[in-house]
Motif scaffolding. Sequence first.
Motif, PDB file in Angstrom:
ATOM      1  N   ARG A  67       0.828  -1.214   0.000  1.00  0.00           N
ATOM      2  CA  ARG A  67       0.000   0.000   0.000  1.00  0.00           C
ATOM      3  C   ARG A  67       0.858   1.258   0.000  1.00  0.00           C
ATOM      4  O   ARG A  67       0.483   2.286  -0.581  1.00  0.00           O
ATOM      5  CB  ARG A  67      -0.936  -0.028   1.214  1.00  0.00           C
ATOM      6  N   LEU A  70       1.523   2.835  -3.411  1.00  0.00           N
ATOM      7  CA  LEU A  70       0.410   3.638  -3.917  1.00  0.00           C
ATOM      8  C   LEU A  70       0.391   5.020  -3.257  1.00  0.00           C
ATOM      9  O   LEU A  70       0.133   6.031  -3.918  1.00  0.00           O
ATOM     10  CB  LEU A  70      -0.915   2.920  -3.605  1.00  0.00           C
ATOM     11  N   TYR A  75      -0.969   8.044  -6.095  1.00  0.00           N
ATOM     12  CA  TYR A  75      -1.995   7.482  -6.982  1.00  0.00           C
ATOM     13  C   TYR A  75      -3.382   7.979  -6.612  1.00  0.00           C
ATOM     14  O   TYR A  75      -4.206   8.275  -7.484  1.00  0.00           O
ATOM     15  CB  TYR A  75      -1.959   5.948  -6.900  1.00  0.00           C
ATOM     16  N   LEU A  76      -3.637   8.106  -5.290  1.00  0.00           N
ATOM     17  CA  LEU A  76      -4.977   8.520  -4.835  1.00  0.00           C
ATOM     18  C   LEU A  76      -5.284   9.973  -5.177  1.00  0.00           C
ATOM     19  O   LEU A  76      -6.452  10.361  -5.225  1.00  0.00           O
ATOM     20  CB  LEU A  76      -5.128   8.291  -3.324  1.00  0.00           C
ATOM     21  N   CYS A  83      -8.844   2.905  -7.810  1.00  0.00           N
ATOM     22  CA  CYS A  83      -8.034   2.121  -6.879  1.00  0.00           C
ATOM     23  C   CYS A  83      -8.783   0.893  -6.364  1.00  0.00           C
ATOM     24  O   CYS A  83     -10.015   0.836  -6.373  1.00  0.00           O
ATOM     25  CB  CYS A  83      -7.573   2.979  -5.700  1.00  0.00           C
ATOM     26  N   ALA A  85      -8.205  -1.328  -2.856  1.00  0.00           N
ATOM     27  CA  ALA A  85      -7.423  -1.616  -1.649  1.00  0.00           C
ATOM     28  C   ALA A  85      -7.967  -2.898  -1.036  1.00  0.00           C
ATOM     29  O   ALA A  85      -9.175  -3.132  -1.063  1.00  0.00           O
ATOM     30  CB  ALA A  85      -7.525  -0.458  -0.662  1.00  0.00           C
ATOM     31  N   VAL A 119      -2.517  -3.459  -1.622  1.00  0.00           N
ATOM     32  CA  VAL A 119      -3.540  -2.936  -2.544  1.00  0.00           C
ATOM     33  C   VAL A 119      -3.381  -3.672  -3.870  1.00  0.00           C
ATOM     34  O   VAL A 119      -2.331  -4.257  -4.143  1.00  0.00           O
ATOM     35  CB  VAL A 119      -3.371  -1.424  -2.786  1.00  0.00           C
ATOM     36  N   PRO A 122      -2.219  -1.267  -9.656  1.00  0.00           N
ATOM     37  CA  PRO A 122      -2.990  -0.572 -10.701  1.00  0.00           C
ATOM     38  C   PRO A 122      -2.213  -0.346 -11.999  1.00  0.00           C
ATOM     39  O   PRO A 122      -2.797   0.088 -12.988  1.00  0.00           O
ATOM     40  CB  PRO A 122      -3.312   0.769 -10.049  1.00  0.00           C
ATOM     41  N   ARG A 151      -8.175  -2.227 -12.103  1.00  0.00           N
ATOM     42  CA  ARG A 151      -8.782  -0.891 -12.159  1.00  0.00           C
ATOM     43  C   ARG A 151     -10.252  -1.053 -11.812  1.00  0.00           C
ATOM     44  O   ARG A 151     -10.949  -1.875 -12.426  1.00  0.00           O
ATOM     45  CB  ARG A 151      -8.698  -0.294 -13.582  1.00  0.00           C
TER      46      ARG A 151
ATOM     47  N   SER B  88     -12.967   0.416  -2.949  1.00  0.00           N
ATOM     48  CA  SER B  88     -12.554   1.517  -3.811  1.00  0.00           C
ATOM     49  C   SER B  88     -13.221   2.818  -3.371  1.00  0.00           C
ATOM     50  O   SER B  88     -13.984   2.843  -2.397  1.00  0.00           O
ATOM     51  CB  SER B  88     -12.848   1.204  -5.273  1.00  0.00           C
TER      52      SER B  88
END
Lengths: 304, 304
Positions: A67, A70, A75-76, A83, A85, A119, A122, A151, B88
């Motif tokens: 995690r 990410l 990424y978030l 995402c 998780a 996670v 992606p 995705r 997500s």
Amino acid sequence: MAVTDYDPKKFYDGLVKHGLIVPVGVQGAFGRGAVFEDVLERFNGLVTDLSKKDNPEVFTFPPVISRQVLEKVHYLDSFPQLCGAVYSFFGKELQAKALAERVNTGQPWGDMLNMTDVVMNPAACYPVYPSFTGVVPKQGRLVTMLNWVYRHEPSAEPTRMQSFRVREFVRVGTPDQVVEWRDMWLQRGLDLLQSLGLPAKSDVAADPFFGRSGKMLAVSQKEQKLKFEVLIPVISAEDPTAVCSFNFHQEHFGSTFDIRTTDGKVANTACLGFGLERVVMALFKTHGFEPKKWPAEVRSRLWP
Amino acid sequence: MAVTDYDPKKFYDGLVKHGLIVPVGVQGAFGRGAVFEDVLERFNGLVTDLSKKDNPEVFTFPPVISRQVLEKVHYLDSFPQLCGAVYSFFGKELQAKALAERVNTGQPWGDMLNMTDVVMNPAACYPVYPSFTGVVPKQGRLVTMLNWVYRHEPSAEPTRMQSFRVREFVRVGTPDQVVEWRDMWLQRGLDLLQSLGLPAKSDVAADPFFGRSGKMLAVSQKEQKLKFEVLIPVISAEDPTAVCSFNFHQEHFGSTFDIRTTDGKVANTACLGFGLERVVMALFKTHGFEPKKWPAEVRSRLWP
């Protein structure tokens, strides 16, 4: 269905009817049949052959990654809607009973799990960057991987999957090394796909950044020509499907994971990936659902 | 390290030092290097060769499956601690900003995501059962798959992974068909592993059911001889590692997914799976970290 007949539902139904994919009750996570997999492996083999002279390092990473990766690559900030998780159950006996009760009586149970340290991956290239930390050799580094990517975009449209495989290459080095390599592969990718009778074209592209501010990021990405895609009509003539993407990250990953070149500068990176299921679907769309009836020159490329 | 020297940390460090696996900052999700993958593919190829005369249907499923499957088979009743559900972000612009803020300032962000319709696949055979609904042919059905499997059990011990591949076979039919097939493969599996110089033994086994009531389920499972494992010492001499498991489900999946035999009865099912990474690790443990130095008879089996 005729090659010129574009209809996502008809195409999906055709794939199912010919045993190429298997519905699983949820969108974008269907199973793949033996013929589908054979085509996928054959195409992947052609990519391997093409890249052999470059002598890339070969890795395989699991579909889940740390995690922290990410979080570190932000990424978030850009793609929260995509995402995935991984959450699990951390409770004791009593809570476990309550959880089972909820599940078995059809009540929501999402609030009874908590986030784990992993996670869904992606982007096929993400897991490898942390392993580059330090100074890369003078000639840079070149890595290839075949990873499952996630995705969160459930869709009835078969080329838009939640889970799919990407045959990926990552180049690390100076800006010149990296851009030259990306441009070389853009032509290689086009040549390879066209040699399979696919009407492939390249274009400047942008990532699906989230929200209003994301729109500006996309414009900037296009202006700087940081992303190219190779596109083939699969479910629409006007809006062809990206089967291959080429991304120049500049110093993004180099600065995040402290990757440097021998001159002490922050390393640049670029990656490219073939969306394997999409290439396979482009072949089925273009040449029909039965590989035995594909043009001889295409068959001899895939099954020499 | 000597073959008789059992130490999980030394073994992990040896795998890393020889480039066989790549640390990723989280337990049980390491990358696999080229040599590791080559051995894995070669072993998987031997399994394919062994099974060819049975003419199984071949499928590949993604690492995520429909959440409904997990709910229907009562996975959360027995193994809540191992589950991985995919969450997500479903919010709008403002919430996305708040999410990014939390992530970038190192605050917990697990409560800002919600459950999706997919979960990690916890057992290689799960995704195929819903596709069996209906009456199976008189001779039953036989399917093989190579799927990524997830278990939430982070561990520093290299054979205990969060994410790994299983080469799986599933048999559907009458109780006799299914049990005979399982017993045949138990011997086949032992023979295959022993032919690679591995000290493999079989034993009755139980699943890691959760909690106190789980202990009774495990006892009952052992008494009924529903589960067998093939075990090889990898990180401990006394407590060998399961590299292969054979499971007789009786009517569990048949009744859940309405699968019937031609006589109108609920179909029985059994499955068996080779834990591919564990087999590869057993080979490295038994014969050393350098395949070039493995015994000639083992090398000639894997690289004929």
